[in-house]
Design an enzyme around this catalytic site. Structure first.
Site, PDB file in Angstrom:
ATOM      1  NE  ARG A  45     -22.659  43.328  84.213  1.00  0.00           N
ATOM      2  CZ  ARG A  45     -23.320  42.298  83.727  1.00  0.00           C
ATOM      3  NH1 ARG A  45     -23.885  42.364  82.528  1.00  0.00           N
ATOM      4  NH2 ARG A  45     -23.417  41.183  84.419  1.00  0.00           N
ATOM      5  CE  LYS A  75     -23.741  37.039  80.738  1.00  0.00           C
ATOM      6  NZ  LYS A  75     -22.979  38.033  81.476  1.00  0.00           N
ATOM      7  NE  ARG A 129     -20.547  34.390  92.663  1.00  0.00           N
ATOM      8  CZ  ARG A 129     -20.477  35.308  91.702  1.00  0.00           C
ATOM      9  NH1 ARG A 129     -21.533  35.662  91.039  1.00  0.00           N
ATOM     10  NH2 ARG A 129     -19.354  35.900  91.406  1.00  0.00           N
TER      11      ARG A 129
END
Ligand code: BTN
Length: 323
Positions: free
Chosen positions: A119, A184, A319
């Site tokens: 992205r 991630k 976040r």
């Protein structure tokens, strides 16, 4: 380039066992000189294969390789329309380019992407046979309005597939990421072709870290984790691909019929940030609040001054407040 040449494939299949093979034996197999063997090895190293040489023993792949196998993926998924390619620019781009000829639900998986994309215009680093580079074409008959919850549904389907191969503890970060213990593990990139009052054509791209080498890991600018460090047993990408196709087909059909409502409680269970104080960056502004999950449109719900507010679309980045 869409695939390795004959010699490249012979060498790849030989080294896939993770054993040592002498330069002499490789030269004989490929019908080339010792110097050319070096060049073939270099070519495989350049596309991300971790091959090393020990004097007196020969060449060896750092880990045994299980290559993608269309038959196994078809068998596990029960789906026929699957494209398995060695080398593509991007599996998303491949489906976008061929969309007019594709059956709904067609999947594309590649060993290597020359220009894998993430992205926000980022590159998705895609070394050969290391991770899962997966895309699926899906037509949303209800049109573009239905696309807003799509990445959330896809995240749930991916976690379901991972659980089916025995990987527990993976969570979702709204709207597009899979996380494991704060790092991630996978990302989702959905690209759309749509016109007002018509069906919406989506390409669902999923990249899952399977086996990251230390070298490749250094190129990633955020904390990451791969499946092989979560499990003892190395992950079989063919099993995972097949189960992912099956799960996506099932959930996407349910989603088209019933929307996100039946999936809200599953999202709640998987949400990495649920009931935690978070900062949401919308364009240049920071919104602070308590994460309260999602609504039926796929909007993130933030509790700000005791009021629940939905946030959707655009460049939004979430976040934990203390990060
Ligand atoms: C992200 O930035 O987190 C999304 C990454 C999506 C990567 C996958 S890999 C398969 C598909 N093809 C691409 O070029 N990108 C997606």
């Amino acid at each position: 380039m869409s695939e390795l040449n004959e010699q490249g494939n012979k060498l790849l299949n030989l080294l896939a066992d993770g054993e040592f093979h002498s330069g002499e034996k490789i030269g004989e197999l490929l019908g080339v000189s010792r110097t050319s063997v070096n060049n073939y090895i270099k070519a495989l190293q350049e596309i991300g294969l971790d091959i090393y040489k020990v004097t007196g023993k020969g060449y060896c792949s750092a880990t045994p390789l299980t290559l993608l196998d269309k038959q196994t993926i078809k068998q596990v998924s029960g789906v026929e329309h699957i494209h398995v390619e060695q080398i593509l620019e991007s599996t998303n781009q491949y489906l976008l380019d061929n969309m007019d000829f594709l059956k709904n639900g067609t999947a594309c998986i590649a060993e290597y992407q020359t220009a894998g994309r993430g992205r926000r215009g980022r590159e998705w680093i895609s070394p050969f046979a290391s991770h899962l580079y997966f895309s699926m074409y899906w037509r949303l008959d209800a049109g573009i309005e239905k696309a807003s919850g799509l990445s959330l549904l896809v995240g749930i389907a991916t976690v379901n597939a991972l659980e089916k191969i025995g990987i527990q503890g993976v969570g979702l970060k709204w709207p597009n990421d899979l996380y494991y213990q704060g790092k991630k593990l996978a990302g989702i990139l959905i690209e759309l072709k749509a016109q007002a009052s018509d069906a919406c054509h989506s390409v669902i791209g999923i990249g899952i870290n399977v086996r990251m080498s230390a070298e490749q890991g250094k190129l990633i600018d955020q904390p990451w984790v791969d499946l092989n460090s979560i499990t003892v047993q190395p992950v079989d990408r063919n099993q995972l691909s097949g189960l992912l196709i099956k799960e996506l087909h099932q959930l996407l059909m349910d989603y088209e019929e019933k929307g996100l409502s039946p999936f809200l409680s599953r999202w709640f269970d998987l949400d990495c940030f649920i009931n935690q104080q978070v900062n949401l960056i919308v364009a240049d502004k920071v919104q602070s609040g308590i994460c309260r999950g999602i609504n039926e449109q796929g909007a993130l719900l933030l509790e700000i001054d005791q009021q629940i507010k939905p946030f959707i679309g655009g460049e939004i980045s979430l976040r934990l407040a203390n990060n």
